[in-house]
Design a protein around this motif. Structure first.
Motif, short mmCIF file in Angstrom:
data_model
loop_
_atom_site.label_atom_id
_atom_site.label_comp_id
_atom_site.label_asym_id
_atom_site.label_seq_id
_atom_site.Cartn_x
_atom_site.Cartn_y
_atom_site.Cartn_z
N GLU A 132 10.51 -0.81 -7.38
CA GLU A 132 11.37 -0.23 -8.17
C GLU A 132 11.04 -0.80 -9.54
OE1 GLU A 132 15.12 -1.86 -6.81
OE2 GLU A 132 15.31 -0.49 -5.13
N VAL A 133 10.75 -1.97 -9.52
CA VAL A 133 10.43 -2.66 -11.00
C VAL A 133 9.12 -1.80 -11.59
CG1 VAL A 133 9.20 -4.63 -12.19
CG2 VAL A 133 11.19 -4.93 -10.66
N LEU A 134 8.07 -1.53 -10.59
CA LEU A 134 6.86 -0.70 -11.24
C LEU A 134 7.18 0.57 -11.41
CD1 LEU A 134 4.35 -1.87 -8.31
CD2 LEU A 134 4.28 -2.78 -10.83
N ARG A 135 8.32 1.32 -11.13
CA ARG A 135 8.58 2.69 -11.45
C ARG A 135 9.48 2.65 -12.86
NH1 ARG A 135 9.17 2.88 -5.69
NH2 ARG A 135 11.48 2.70 -5.96
N GLU A 136 10.51 1.76 -12.69
CA GLU A 136 11.39 1.76 -13.88
C GLU A 136 10.79 0.92 -14.99
OE1 GLU A 136 14.93 0.17 -11.91
OE2 GLU A 136 14.99 1.44 -10.29
N THR A 137 9.87 0.15 -15.05
CA THR A 137 9.55 -0.42 -16.31
C THR A 137 8.42 0.37 -17.06
OG1 THR A 137 10.06 -2.47 -15.30
CG2 THR A 137 8.87 -2.68 -17.22
N LEU A 166 -0.03 -13.28 -0.18
CA LEU A 166 -0.74 -12.04 -0.63
C LEU A 166 -0.86 -11.99 -2.27
CD1 LEU A 166 -2.02 -9.06 -0.34
CD2 LEU A 166 0.40 -8.19 -0.62
N SER A 167 -1.99 -12.00 -2.68
CA SER A 167 -2.33 -12.14 -4.10
C SER A 167 -2.50 -10.74 -4.85
CB SER A 167 -3.42 -12.92 -4.40
OG SER A 167 -3.57 -13.07 -5.76
N LEU A 168 -1.71 -10.38 -5.90
CA LEU A 168 -2.04 -9.03 -6.21
C LEU A 168 -2.44 -9.04 -7.80
CD1 LEU A 168 1.47 -7.22 -5.14
CD2 LEU A 168 -0.77 -7.28 -4.14
N ARG A 169 -3.38 -8.53 -8.21
CA ARG A 169 -4.07 -8.73 -9.56
C ARG A 169 -3.40 -7.70 -10.60
NH1 ARG A 169 -10.30 -10.38 -10.43
NH2 ARG A 169 -9.73 -11.43 -12.53
N THR A 170 -3.10 -8.24 -11.42
CA THR A 170 -2.27 -7.51 -12.81
C THR A 170 -2.36 -8.16 -13.82
OG1 THR A 170 -0.19 -6.54 -13.39
CG2 THR A 170 -0.16 -8.34 -11.75
N ASP A 210 0.85 -1.15 0.06
CA ASP A 210 -0.01 -0.01 -0.07
C ASP A 210 0.71 1.34 -0.04
OD1 ASP A 210 -2.22 -1.68 -0.05
OD2 ASP A 210 -2.82 -1.31 2.12
N ALA A 211 2.03 1.31 0.89
CA ALA A 211 3.00 2.37 0.75
C ALA A 211 3.34 2.76 -0.62
CB ALA A 211 4.00 2.12 1.89
N LEU A 212 3.41 1.82 -1.54
CA LEU A 212 4.05 1.97 -2.82
C LEU A 212 3.20 2.75 -3.52
CD1 LEU A 212 5.08 -1.80 -4.06
CD2 LEU A 212 6.62 -0.07 -2.89
N ASN A 213 1.80 3.27 -3.22
CA ASN A 213 0.98 3.94 -4.00
C ASN A 213 1.05 3.49 -5.55
OD1 ASN A 213 -0.02 5.41 -2.00
ND2 ASN A 213 1.88 6.43 -1.93
N ALA A 214 1.13 2.18 -5.86
CA ALA A 214 1.16 1.65 -7.38
C ALA A 214 -0.08 2.08 -7.81
CB ALA A 214 1.66 0.24 -7.34
N PRO A 215 -0.09 2.53 -9.24
CA PRO A 215 -1.24 2.77 -9.93
C PRO A 215 -2.20 1.43 -10.01
CG PRO A 215 0.50 2.72 -11.61
CD PRO A 215 0.93 2.64 -10.06
N GLU A 216 -3.51 1.74 -9.50
CA GLU A 216 -4.34 0.41 -9.55
C GLU A 216 -4.68 0.18 -10.91
OE1 GLU A 216 -7.93 1.13 -7.21
OE2 GLU A 216 -6.77 1.19 -5.32
N ALA A 217 -4.45 0.84 -12.00
CA ALA A 217 -4.83 0.21 -13.31
C ALA A 217 -3.55 -0.78 -13.74
CB ALA A 217 -4.68 1.59 -14.52
N LEU A 218 -2.53 -0.80 -13.12
CA LEU A 218 -1.60 -1.77 -13.13
C LEU A 218 -1.56 -2.85 -12.35
CD1 LEU A 218 0.94 -2.89 -14.72
CD2 LEU A 218 2.41 -1.17 -13.28
#
Length: 403
Positions: free
Chosen positions: A395-400, A345-349, A321-329
């Motif tokens: 890092e992967v989410l930000r850099e890719t 923990l399961s993350l949907r993407t 949650d602290a990553l504030n990753a875009p929910e569209a991704l």
């Protein structure tokens, strides 16, 4: 008794990590604990003991091997909270499912009810049986809160069995209401099979506590119990006495080998032995018996492990949650409370496979199933390792470039 405390598992290095030196768990970010956990070093002693017993006793080794199988059953009963459980053992849940299915009267009751959220073992086999003419009904898992009720409603007088998971393998959701489902199945003469593979260990699974005394329960030790391959089980309810599986190995008449057999009629043992297979490699049971001993020595009880997994999954949730990753991704289920989750923990993407590979390239082991990236901790991981793994995901989410 060398009990570990939760605080000792949170620190760096984790108090258990030195006992997993062969797998080097302190040096690796293994968030694959929902799929395959490291084995404690003591497991190797079991494998060596199996070889030594075979070398010394040759074909007379089986008495010792069967004693190891009994130790495995005793360990499994602890995690099922069912001290008297009748347990058939198998190398895989698939072979146990086949024996179970072959014991059903599918001519009189040609219907199987299941869900669209079952692991591939059931998904594939039941789908194939549907292709062959069996009436297989698979219900959507969502909403999970009504799944047990919907399964009960779909189980009519033509239904032979209902198959459902206690914890869903894609999402980590605990399925509520299985006790009520068991009651309704029993009243209608329908067999209920509960897949507890993702429940035993992280979810403090209890057969009496959940009202599942009439249910068949499937599971194994490849994941959370750290037993490795070849350690699966099927809990056989008392009312199964008298069932005669068509897919049957000669060990199923072990208890009756000295009896006179009626010509042309196959004999069966009692209890779970009627669902036994045939000659197998007992090395897996030697290994598992040592792992259960290790768990007992370190106080890794079902109740304690539930606390460990709840802490680790809660930490994963907070860091993600602290990553504030875009929910569209990428996003997670925010409607289910922590206590409604199992051991990962399961993350949907839609990019689950790509993210898994990107994480692996940076030293973080995870896995993916369809549109789910799964992050699975284990008792030998420290808080710092979990934080590091999620930071690398950030890092992967930000850099890719994902667009």
């Amino acid at each position: 008794m060398n009990d570990v405390k939760l605080a000792e598992l949170r620190r760096t290095p984790n108090a258990l990590a030195p006992h997993y030196s062969q797998f080097q768990v302190a040096k690796r970010l293994l968030l694959s604990g929902h799929s395959h956990q490291a084995w404690p070093d003591f497991a190797l002693e079991g494998q060596i003991e199996a070889f030594q017993d075979a070398a010394r006793d040759v074909d007379e080794k089986w008495g010792r091997a069967f004693a190891k199988a009994d130790e495995v059953r005793a360990g499994l009963r602890t995690f099922l909270d069912d001290p008297q459980a009748e347990l058939a053992l198998g190398a895989s849940t698939h072979e146990l499912v086949l024996r179970f299915l072959s014991a059903l009267d599918l001519r009189r009751r040609p219907r199987i009810v299941t869900t669209l959220g079952e692991f591939h073992t059931l998904r594939r086999q039941l789908t194939r049986l549907g292709e062959a003419g069996l009436d297989v009904v698979a219900l959507p898992v969502d909403p999970v809160d009504t799944l047990a009720e919907r399964l009960a409603g779909a189980a009519d007088e033509r239904t032979a069995a209902v198959f459902v998971s206690s914890v869903l393998f894609e999402t980590s959701r605990i399925v509520p209401g299985l006790g009520e489902l068991a009651e309704r199945c029993l009243l209608r003469g329908v067999e209920l099979v509960v897949d507890a593979y993702h429940a035993i260990g992280p979810a403090a699974f209890s057969i009496p506590g959940q009202g599942l005394s009439s249910a068949w329960v499937l599971g194994g030790g490849y994941k959370y119990l750290q037993l490795g391959e070849g350690n699966c089980f099927m809990r056989v309810p008392a009312h199964a006495e008298g069932m005669r599986p068509v897919v049957t190995g000669w060990f199923a008449e072990f208890d009756a080998l000295s009896d006179e057999h009626e010509p042309g009629k196959v004999a069966y043992g009692t209890g779970a032995s009627r669902f036994a297979g045939a000659t197998y490699d007992p090395t897996s049971h030697y290994r598992a018996a040592r792992v259960f001993w290790f768990f007992a020595q370190h106080g890794l009880t079902p109740a304690f492990l539930r606390r460990v997994y709840q802490h680790h999954v809660g930490l994963l949730v907070a860091r993600f949650d602290a990553l504030n990753a875009p929910e569209a991704l990428i996003t997670r289920d925010r409607t289910t409370p922590l206590e409604g989750l199992g051991g990962f923990l399961s993350l949907r993407t839609a990019r689950a496979g790509e993210l898994q590979r990107a994480l692996a390239a940076r030293g973080v082991r995870t896995d993916s199933r369809a549109d789910y990236l799964r992050l699975g901790p284990a008792p030998y991981l420290s808080d710092d390792q979990i934080v590091s793994a999620v930071d690398i995901l950030g890092e992967v989410l930000r850099e890719t470039p994902w667009t």
